[in-house]
Design a protein around this motif. Sequence first.
Motif, mmCIF file in Angstrom:
data_model
loop_
_atom_site.group_PDB
_atom_site.id
_atom_site.type_symbol
_atom_site.label_atom_id
_atom_site.label_comp_id
_atom_site.label_asym_id
_atom_site.label_seq_id
_atom_site.Cartn_x
_atom_site.Cartn_y
_atom_site.Cartn_z
ATOM 1 N N GLN A 92 -81.403 -66.162 -42.593
ATOM 2 C CA GLN A 92 -81.680 -65.726 -41.231
ATOM 3 C C GLN A 92 -80.644 -64.716 -40.760
ATOM 4 O OE1 GLN A 92 -84.182 -66.070 -39.488
ATOM 5 N NE2 GLN A 92 -85.254 -67.994 -39.865
ATOM 6 N N LYS A 93 -79.394 -64.929 -41.116
ATOM 7 C CA LYS A 93 -78.338 -64.001 -40.719
ATOM 8 C C LYS A 93 -78.588 -62.627 -41.343
ATOM 9 C CE LYS A 93 -74.563 -67.320 -40.014
ATOM 10 N NZ LYS A 93 -73.216 -67.755 -40.491
ATOM 11 N N ARG A 94 -78.957 -62.617 -42.623
ATOM 12 C CA ARG A 94 -79.207 -61.349 -43.301
ATOM 13 C C ARG A 94 -80.406 -60.628 -42.683
ATOM 14 N NH1 ARG A 94 -79.043 -64.510 -48.753
ATOM 15 N NH2 ARG A 94 -76.823 -64.807 -49.071
ATOM 16 N N LEU A 95 -81.483 -61.377 -42.431
ATOM 17 C CA LEU A 95 -82.676 -60.766 -41.869
ATOM 18 C C LEU A 95 -82.424 -60.225 -40.466
ATOM 19 C CD1 LEU A 95 -85.386 -63.335 -43.025
ATOM 20 C CD2 LEU A 95 -85.026 -61.028 -43.894
ATOM 21 N N ALA A 96 -81.601 -60.932 -39.699
ATOM 22 C CA ALA A 96 -81.307 -60.502 -38.332
ATOM 23 C C ALA A 96 -80.564 -59.177 -38.297
ATOM 24 C CB ALA A 96 -80.494 -61.581 -37.612
ATOM 25 N N SER A 97 -79.897 -58.845 -39.401
ATOM 26 C CA SER A 97 -79.113 -57.609 -39.436
ATOM 27 C C SER A 97 -79.954 -56.386 -39.785
ATOM 28 C CB SER A 97 -77.982 -57.741 -40.464
ATOM 29 O OG SER A 97 -78.499 -57.780 -41.783
ATOM 30 N N LEU A 98 -81.221 -56.600 -40.162
ATOM 31 C CA LEU A 98 -82.067 -55.487 -40.591
ATOM 32 C C LEU A 98 -82.865 -54.904 -39.427
ATOM 33 C CD1 LEU A 98 -83.517 -57.015 -43.882
ATOM 34 C CD2 LEU A 98 -81.574 -55.477 -43.647
ATOM 35 N N THR A 99 -83.143 -53.619 -39.511
ATOM 36 C CA THR A 99 -83.977 -52.954 -38.513
ATOM 37 C C THR A 99 -85.400 -53.485 -38.595
ATOM 38 O OG1 THR A 99 -82.621 -50.972 -38.750
ATOM 39 C CG2 THR A 99 -84.779 -50.712 -37.693
ATOM 40 N N SER A 100 -86.022 -53.702 -37.446
ATOM 41 C CA SER A 100 -87.370 -54.267 -37.391
ATOM 42 C C SER A 100 -88.370 -53.435 -38.190
ATOM 43 C CB SER A 100 -87.821 -54.347 -35.925
ATOM 44 O OG SER A 100 -89.146 -54.839 -35.834
ATOM 45 N N ASN A 101 -89.199 -54.113 -38.956
ATOM 46 C CA ASN A 101 -90.297 -53.529 -39.751
ATOM 47 C C ASN A 101 -89.848 -52.759 -40.993
ATOM 48 O OD1 ASN A 101 -92.493 -54.485 -38.277
ATOM 49 N ND2 ASN A 101 -92.506 -52.730 -36.892
ATOM 50 N N THR A 102 -88.547 -52.705 -41.269
ATOM 51 C CA THR A 102 -88.099 -51.935 -42.429
ATOM 52 C C THR A 102 -88.451 -52.626 -43.741
ATOM 53 O OG1 THR A 102 -85.892 -52.919 -42.177
ATOM 54 C CG2 THR A 102 -86.243 -50.732 -41.238
ATOM 55 N N ASP A 124 -98.763 -50.453 -37.017
ATOM 56 C CA ASP A 124 -99.057 -49.833 -35.719
ATOM 57 C C ASP A 124 -97.955 -48.880 -35.262
ATOM 58 O OD1 ASP A 124 -100.628 -49.286 -33.520
ATOM 59 O OD2 ASP A 124 -99.829 -50.939 -32.308
ATOM 60 N N VAL A 125 -97.591 -47.953 -36.143
ATOM 61 C CA VAL A 125 -96.640 -46.891 -35.793
ATOM 62 C C VAL A 125 -97.164 -45.583 -36.364
ATOM 63 C CG1 VAL A 125 -94.668 -48.472 -35.778
ATOM 64 C CG2 VAL A 125 -95.223 -47.191 -37.868
ATOM 65 N N PRO A 126 -96.691 -44.428 -35.867
ATOM 66 C CA PRO A 126 -97.102 -43.151 -36.454
ATOM 67 C C PRO A 126 -96.627 -43.032 -37.908
ATOM 68 C CG PRO A 126 -96.072 -42.828 -34.303
ATOM 69 C CD PRO A 126 -95.816 -44.246 -34.689
ATOM 70 N N LYS A 127 -97.279 -42.158 -38.668
ATOM 71 C CA LYS A 127 -96.913 -41.945 -40.059
ATOM 72 C C LYS A 127 -95.447 -41.546 -40.190
ATOM 73 C CE LYS A 127 -97.879 -38.891 -43.993
ATOM 74 N NZ LYS A 127 -98.754 -37.785 -44.498
ATOM 75 N N SER A 128 -94.967 -40.680 -39.292
ATOM 76 C CA SER A 128 -93.576 -40.223 -39.358
ATOM 77 C C SER A 128 -92.597 -41.370 -39.197
ATOM 78 C CB SER A 128 -93.312 -39.163 -38.285
ATOM 79 O OG SER A 128 -93.568 -39.691 -36.984
ATOM 80 N N GLU A 129 -92.942 -42.322 -38.332
ATOM 81 C CA GLU A 129 -92.064 -43.480 -38.143
ATOM 82 C C GLU A 129 -92.107 -44.401 -39.351
ATOM 83 O OE1 GLU A 129 -91.421 -47.218 -35.017
ATOM 84 O OE2 GLU A 129 -92.431 -45.373 -34.342
ATOM 85 N N ALA A 130 -93.272 -44.508 -39.990
ATOM 86 C CA ALA A 130 -93.383 -45.325 -41.201
ATOM 87 C C ALA A 130 -92.480 -44.775 -42.296
ATOM 88 C CB ALA A 130 -94.834 -45.368 -41.672
ATOM 89 N N ILE A 131 -92.451 -43.454 -42.432
ATOM 90 C CA ILE A 131 -91.571 -42.823 -43.426
ATOM 91 C C ILE A 131 -90.113 -43.135 -43.104
ATOM 92 C CG2 ILE A 131 -90.741 -40.604 -44.308
ATOM 93 C CD1 ILE A 131 -93.589 -39.523 -43.843
ATOM 94 N N GLU A 132 -89.763 -43.057 -41.825
ATOM 95 C CA GLU A 132 -88.390 -43.351 -41.408
ATOM 96 C C GLU A 132 -88.029 -44.809 -41.689
ATOM 97 O OE1 GLU A 132 -85.516 -43.038 -37.436
ATOM 98 O OE2 GLU A 132 -87.636 -42.483 -37.324
ATOM 99 N N LEU A 133 -88.965 -45.721 -41.463
ATOM 100 C CA LEU A 133 -88.714 -47.138 -41.728
ATOM 101 C C LEU A 133 -88.425 -47.376 -43.208
ATOM 102 C CD1 LEU A 133 -91.498 -48.811 -39.535
ATOM 103 C CD2 LEU A 133 -89.028 -48.915 -39.139
ATOM 104 N N ILE A 134 -89.183 -46.718 -44.082
ATOM 105 C CA ILE A 134 -88.971 -46.857 -45.521
ATOM 106 C C ILE A 134 -87.582 -46.357 -45.901
ATOM 107 C CG2 ILE A 134 -89.730 -46.085 -47.798
ATOM 108 C CD1 ILE A 134 -92.583 -45.862 -46.581
ATOM 109 N N ASN A 135 -87.194 -45.215 -45.363
ATOM 110 C CA ASN A 135 -85.876 -44.656 -45.676
ATOM 111 C C ASN A 135 -84.746 -45.541 -45.159
ATOM 112 O OD1 ASN A 135 -87.011 -42.417 -46.919
ATOM 113 N ND2 ASN A 135 -87.059 -41.211 -45.042
ATOM 114 N N ILE A 136 -84.896 -46.081 -43.954
ATOM 115 C CA ILE A 136 -83.885 -46.981 -43.400
ATOM 116 C C ILE A 136 -83.765 -48.231 -44.267
ATOM 117 C CG2 ILE A 136 -83.326 -48.509 -41.460
ATOM 118 C CD1 ILE A 136 -84.600 -46.418 -39.612
ATOM 119 N N ALA A 137 -84.905 -48.763 -44.711
ATOM 120 C CA ALA A 137 -84.902 -49.969 -45.541
ATOM 121 C C ALA A 137 -84.131 -49.746 -46.828
ATOM 122 C CB ALA A 137 -86.336 -50.393 -45.849
#
Length: 273
Positions: A92-102, A124-137
Amino acid sequence: MIDAPKQGDLTNAIAQELPYLRRYARALTGNQQSGDHYAAVTLEAILQDMDAVSGASTTRVGLFRTFHHIWSTSGSPVEEAGTGESPEAQTQKRLASLTSNTREALLLNSIEGFSAAQIGEIVDVPKSEAIELINIARIEMAQGVKGRIMIIEDEAIIAMDISAIVESMGHDVTGIARTRDQAVDLARKHPPEMILADIQLADKSSGIDAVAHILEEMGDIPVVFITAFPERLLTGERPEPAFLITKPYSEDQVQSAVSQAMFFASTETLKAG
């Protein structure tokens, strides 16, 4: 406008995708029981409202989108953690440190093969935000837990490739085993903190049996299976691995699965059955 498929065709299409939804759910939650629970709730929701799937760009996207809605509104990413420094509390501690949806975006892309546009539709986000989420992850996972990893693989070139990927992530490879007996011996000599395993080995022995034997001796260790025969592990008839990659694999798939598995200290892994 998307033509709505007949209910019988839709049901068949959902049934074909269900093993992969279960795979995704197990990777997301870290164990089979929680993952299957979310998959079952998703099916119940679809039975009550088939439009949730038929209104999506594809049946597969609709299935995963319905799952994500349930997942994101359930109030907890995994089963409720206990107190203290239990594996669940650490998770839970590790998951809490991650950006949502990444994590979701990374798994949907690297393991399940969805495009950025499809991921945007699912979460339910724009394509550009999905790309950003993948990169952040990818950045956040690269900063995750490092450990000692054992590889069970009978094809030398594949074993070397997997080893190089794992070492590039900062992990140590304890060794490579080509048979069940070699794997058991290697684990005893150099206890791993994680296992990457094929299921069909050089002498016709089973990577499944090798992993089961090692876990019986050493307790819970995160396991990622990499196999050309995913249907042998996605049957629902026996305990299944939380992390499963299909050959031919990509470097992103291996990196994602290894990073995800390292987040869970008590991954539900395959047992002999």
